[in-house]
Design a protein around this motif. Structure first.
Motif, PDB file in Angstrom:
ATOM      1  N   ASN A 174      19.283  52.920  55.070  1.00  0.00           N
ATOM      2  CA  ASN A 174      19.876  53.262  53.952  1.00  0.00           C
ATOM      3  C   ASN A 174      20.791  52.060  53.423  1.00  0.00           C
ATOM      4  O   ASN A 174      22.044  52.151  52.990  1.00  0.00           O
ATOM      5  CB  ASN A 174      21.242  54.672  54.369  1.00  0.00           C
ATOM      6  N   GLU A 175      20.070  50.938  53.159  1.00  0.00           N
ATOM      7  CA  GLU A 175      20.336  49.640  52.488  1.00  0.00           C
ATOM      8  C   GLU A 175      20.023  49.598  51.482  1.00  0.00           C
ATOM      9  O   GLU A 175      18.632  49.542  51.244  1.00  0.00           O
ATOM     10  CB  GLU A 175      20.578  48.609  53.275  1.00  0.00           C
ATOM     11  N   THR A 176      20.639  49.187  50.197  1.00  0.00           N
ATOM     12  CA  THR A 176      20.094  49.067  48.878  1.00  0.00           C
ATOM     13  C   THR A 176      19.875  47.472  48.459  1.00  0.00           C
ATOM     14  O   THR A 176      20.433  46.582  49.427  1.00  0.00           O
ATOM     15  CB  THR A 176      20.630  49.657  47.950  1.00  0.00           C
ATOM     16  N   GLY A 177      18.917  46.948  47.650  1.00  0.00           N
ATOM     17  CA  GLY A 177      18.878  45.561  47.349  1.00  0.00           C
ATOM     18  C   GLY A 177      18.103  45.649  46.190  1.00  0.00           C
ATOM     19  O   GLY A 177      17.204  46.555  45.594  1.00  0.00           O
ATOM     20  N   LYS A 178      17.635  44.398  45.677  1.00  0.00           N
ATOM     21  CA  LYS A 178      16.691  44.105  44.529  1.00  0.00           C
ATOM     22  C   LYS A 178      15.493  43.984  44.861  1.00  0.00           C
ATOM     23  O   LYS A 178      15.188  42.918  45.939  1.00  0.00           O
ATOM     24  CB  LYS A 178      17.485  42.894  43.501  1.00  0.00           C
ATOM     25  N   ILE A 179      14.529  44.369  44.075  1.00  0.00           N
ATOM     26  CA  ILE A 179      13.024  44.104  44.578  1.00  0.00           C
ATOM     27  C   ILE A 179      12.707  43.492  43.158  1.00  0.00           C
ATOM     28  O   ILE A 179      12.655  44.463  42.059  1.00  0.00           O
ATOM     29  CB  ILE A 179      12.226  45.292  45.024  1.00  0.00           C
ATOM     30  N   LYS A 180      12.000  42.497  43.198  1.00  0.00           N
ATOM     31  CA  LYS A 180      11.194  42.073  41.948  1.00  0.00           C
ATOM     32  C   LYS A 180      10.167  43.154  41.520  1.00  0.00           C
ATOM     33  O   LYS A 180       9.105  43.352  42.293  1.00  0.00           O
ATOM     34  CB  LYS A 180      10.422  40.870  41.908  1.00  0.00           C
TER      35      LYS A 180
END
Length: 194
Positions: A174-180
């Motif tokens: 349950n960790e978010t992040g930016k993905i191109k």
């Protein structure tokens, strides 16, 4: 049924031979109303559930997007791409049959992403992940995983199934992040970091 959390630690999957993870979401117009809002609700938003099979720290297979049976033996199956979020129940599902996975696979990372250009988590609401024990041919929901809706990111590593000796455990990431968006290598790097 339980709600799995990171704080609760890994869940033992003893006796579970088939595990399914499903994602569902409702389309929203965001902040726009009127004709534009109705059009956005009608076309929906495209989220993707992707399972990345890992060999140690290396991603070796990906289920999702246009790959429904990446192992070629039915051990890791994706239900297909729902591009709108319309309909009842899970919009996309990944099912794992642990006994048929190659022994080289040490973990599977489940990622939900607004992968395609123009899609975003902010254009969806009521995003939820359900965990099913699909052992014996029937699917029984055993847990929920609820991500934060406050993120401006477009990727969420939902959970990770990890091989421990001869058994498997499921842990909530349950960790978010930016993905191109549109970049498969960026998606795999995001999975590897979890």
């Amino acid at each position: 049924m339980i709600t799995l959390t990171k704080e609760g630690g890994p869940a033992d999957l003893d006796g579970v031979t088939h595990l399914s993870i499903g994602v569902s979401w409702d389309p929203t117009a965001g902040s726009s109303g009127g004709v534009l809002g109705k059009l956005r609700r009608k076309t929906g938003t495209d989220l993707d559930l992707i399972a990345v099979a890992m060999q140690g720290g290396d991603p070796v297979r990906l289920a999702g997007l246009d790959s429904l049976d990446p192992m070629g033996n039915g051990s890791l199956l994706h239900s297909g791409d729902n591009q709108t979020g319309h309909g009842d129940g899970d919009d996309e599902t990944v099912t794992v049959e642990f006994a048929r996975l190659p022994s080289a696979i040490t973990s599977i990372v489940f990622v939900a992403a607004a992968y395609k250009k123009g899609s975003s988590f902010q254009k969806a609401r009521n995003i939820s992940f359900k965990v099913y024990d699909a052992t014996g041919g029937s699917s029984e929901q055993v847990a929920d995983i609820w991500p934060s809706l406050l993120s401006q990111d477009n990727g969420c590593a939902v959970a990770k199934a990890v091989r421990v000796g001869g058994t498997w455990k499921l842990e909530v990431v349950n960790e978010t992040g930016k993905i191109k968006q549109g970049d498969e290598h960026a998606l795999m790097r995001f999975a590897v970091s979890k």
